[in-house]
Motif scaffolding. Structure first.
Motif, PDB file in Angstrom:
ATOM      1  N   MET A  56       0.835  -1.202   0.000  1.00 11.60           N
ATOM      2  CA  MET A  56       0.000   0.000   0.000  1.00 11.60           C
ATOM      3  C   MET A  56       0.870   1.252   0.000  1.00 11.60           C
ATOM      4  O   MET A  56       0.626   2.198  -0.752  1.00 11.60           O
ATOM      5  N   GLU A  67      -6.070   6.340  -1.604  1.00  9.48           N
ATOM      6  CA  GLU A  67      -6.140   4.886  -1.452  1.00  9.48           C
ATOM      7  C   GLU A  67      -5.415   4.423  -0.192  1.00  9.48           C
ATOM      8  O   GLU A  67      -5.885   3.520   0.519  1.00  9.48           O
ATOM      9  N   ARG A  68      -4.271   5.032   0.084  1.00 13.40           N
ATOM     10  CA  ARG A  68      -3.528   4.641   1.279  1.00 13.40           C
ATOM     11  C   ARG A  68      -4.351   4.852   2.536  1.00 13.40           C
ATOM     12  O   ARG A  68      -4.452   3.961   3.393  1.00 13.40           O
ATOM     13  N   TYR A 120      -7.204   2.378   2.614  1.00 14.28           N
ATOM     14  CA  TYR A 120      -6.717   1.051   2.971  1.00 14.28           C
ATOM     15  C   TYR A 120      -6.526   0.951   4.483  1.00 14.28           C
ATOM     16  O   TYR A 120      -6.981  -0.006   5.117  1.00 14.28           O
ATOM     17  N   GLU A 173      -8.641  -1.650   6.755  1.00 12.24           N
ATOM     18  CA  GLU A 173      -7.868  -2.713   7.394  1.00 12.24           C
ATOM     19  C   GLU A 173      -8.080  -2.666   8.901  1.00 12.24           C
ATOM     20  O   GLU A 173      -8.337  -3.694   9.538  1.00 12.24           O
ATOM     21  N   VAL A 203      -9.735  -0.009  -2.718  1.00 12.51           N
ATOM     22  CA  VAL A 203      -8.317   0.170  -2.385  1.00 12.51           C
ATOM     23  C   VAL A 203      -7.511  -1.131  -2.490  1.00 12.51           C
ATOM     24  O   VAL A 203      -6.322  -1.155  -2.178  1.00 12.51           O
ATOM     25  N   PHE A 260      -7.947  -3.915  -0.754  1.00 15.63           N
ATOM     26  CA  PHE A 260      -7.729  -4.621   0.521  1.00 15.63           C
ATOM     27  C   PHE A 260      -8.377  -5.987   0.468  1.00 15.63           C
ATOM     28  O   PHE A 260      -9.549  -6.127   0.139  1.00 15.63           O
TER      29      PHE A 260
END
Lengths: 250, 250
Positions: free
Chosen positions: A153, A161-162, A165, A169, A237, A239
């Motif tokens: 990532m 996106e980071r 994510y 998560e 993203v 994940f």
DNA sequence: CGTAATCTTGACCAACGTCAATGTTCGTGG
DNA sequence: CCACGAACATTGACGTTGGTCAAGATTACG
């Protein structure tokens, strides 16, 4: 909210509800006795407290019993990288017991309750209970898989996106602990913490959060995180939740 | 350079020079016999071969005996992140033996020789030899520390520093295996591989390499890496070598 | 109620990615 | 030995992403 509270919140391992969760590996009576014997203290620390400082050589390790913590590195430049968020049931400083002086710091993000474990006895349990050592190795390999995904990532996703994510998560990890409902969970990190976890500046992490909110994907406010559609955000993203294994807990 | 060479390069574990290096943990005669028994094949593959593909469920794992490999993730977008370079003496796919279907791929960067190990026997050794399981856990915890440092490099260093970090870190790992002299080592990665390891585009990785060369810090050319002053480069990018522990090897 | 910490935003600049063209190396077949 | 093509290396031009600076708004807390 200091050590004086230790007794008020003390829990005997045999009565511990945390270790009974599905996420965690069940214990044999012998192992349970060994863990109960190595538990030296039930310690409660305030938000912001350093639990472990990088470079310290310690003879104890911890299990986070309640609350949130963060593992991090600090650079000489003053920059900080949050390596991982530590959630209830996870070990802290196990590496420094087995390998010597730690290379990262851990600090409490909320008021946190810790089981303090005697390092020598932890090593002894490992070397006497091969199934336990093997299960702890499995847990550690699972941690490595999560770390691999975080590395990807950081290396390959853009700011929005980071952050997305990181939010799903964490949400998913909380869900498995029964600490999140369908779309919502507590989220005590400040903006600067989020930025340090995903490798962005604070200002840019803000922009990413704003974009996620604008896209209806996620909203962080008032100390809680809302993800309207976790599956959609996860897909957005990239994940992929890891298959559930029963994690070793000390 | 295919399986037909297996016999030509086959090595019995008892004679294996790799495991005698200081970097690795010495074996008891019993463990050595167990490892020799689980070794099914000595396999040589050409550069570019996929050793493990993400998602495959396997019943075997490997020890990289000679050559270089890379662990990586591929995204749906086509982007790739190299998670780590795998060097001789390191395990491949141990995670999928213990946890099921792997989440990363491994491919050979050079012609690579692999010891093929039966998964069931690996698990059996772990569960019967507690000191071995504990040592493997130590090795895994050390891997985690390296992974933490890589995460920090991706999150908090700029392009030139990231490439410099990757180069010294790899140089240092080779040095400990006796695969580098004072300032020089083999370096079979292509530009695109370097870029995928440090989270840059190929073009930008080029610019970072050019800058490192211009600053007299490092030079990658003709398949080898030259670092005039490794300590200086390490200081420049904040690389701190981990204390040497004797790594478990299978 | 006041002070400090945190959040939020805009303006501007540096770092990095993308596109595209050219040079270089190396293996292959004639 | 040379001709050719494929893969890789290198570079310039230009657009996008993300960092930095700075200011004002909001919140937490004594």
């Amino acid at each position: 909210m200091r050590r004086s509270d230790a007794h008020a919140t003390g829990v005997r391992c045999a009565d511990c509800m945390l270790r009974r969760k599905r996420l965690f590996r069940p214990f044999s009576p012998g192992e349970l006795a060994a863990v109960a014997a190595m538990k030296q203290q039930h310690l409660v620390v305030a938000a912001g407290t350093d639990i472990v400082r990088s470079g310290e050589r310690v003879r104890i390790c911890y299990t986070l019993f309640d609350g949130w913590a963060a593992r991090s590195h600090e650079l000489k430049s003053g920059a900080r990288q949050i390596l991982d968020v530590v959630l209830p049931g996870e070990a802290i400083a196990l590496d420094s017991v087995l390998l010597g002086a730690g290379t990262h710091s851990v600090h409490a993000l909320t008021t946190a309750a810790l089981c303090v474990l005697d390092g020598k006895q932890v090593v002894a349990l490992l070397e006497n209970s091969p199934t336990f050592a093997a299960d702890l190795l499995r847990t550690q390999l699972e941690n490595e898989r999560r770390a691999d995904a975080r590395l990807t990532m950081l290396g390959r996703l853009n700011g929005e996106e980071r952050v997305g994510y990181f939010l799903v998560e964490t949400f998913e990890r909380l869900r498995r602990r029964g600490m999140a409902d369908e779309t919502r969970c507590a989220f005590p990190l400040r903006r600067a913490d989020i930025a340090d976890a995903v490798g962005l500046s604070k200002v840019h992490a803000m922009r990413a959060l704003r974009a996620l909110r604008a896209h209806g994907l996620a909203d962080v406010s008032g100390g809680s995180l809302t993800i309207a559609n976790p599956a959609q955000l996860a897909a957005h993203v990239g994940f992929v939740p890891l298959p559930t294994t029963r994690r070793a807990i000390l």
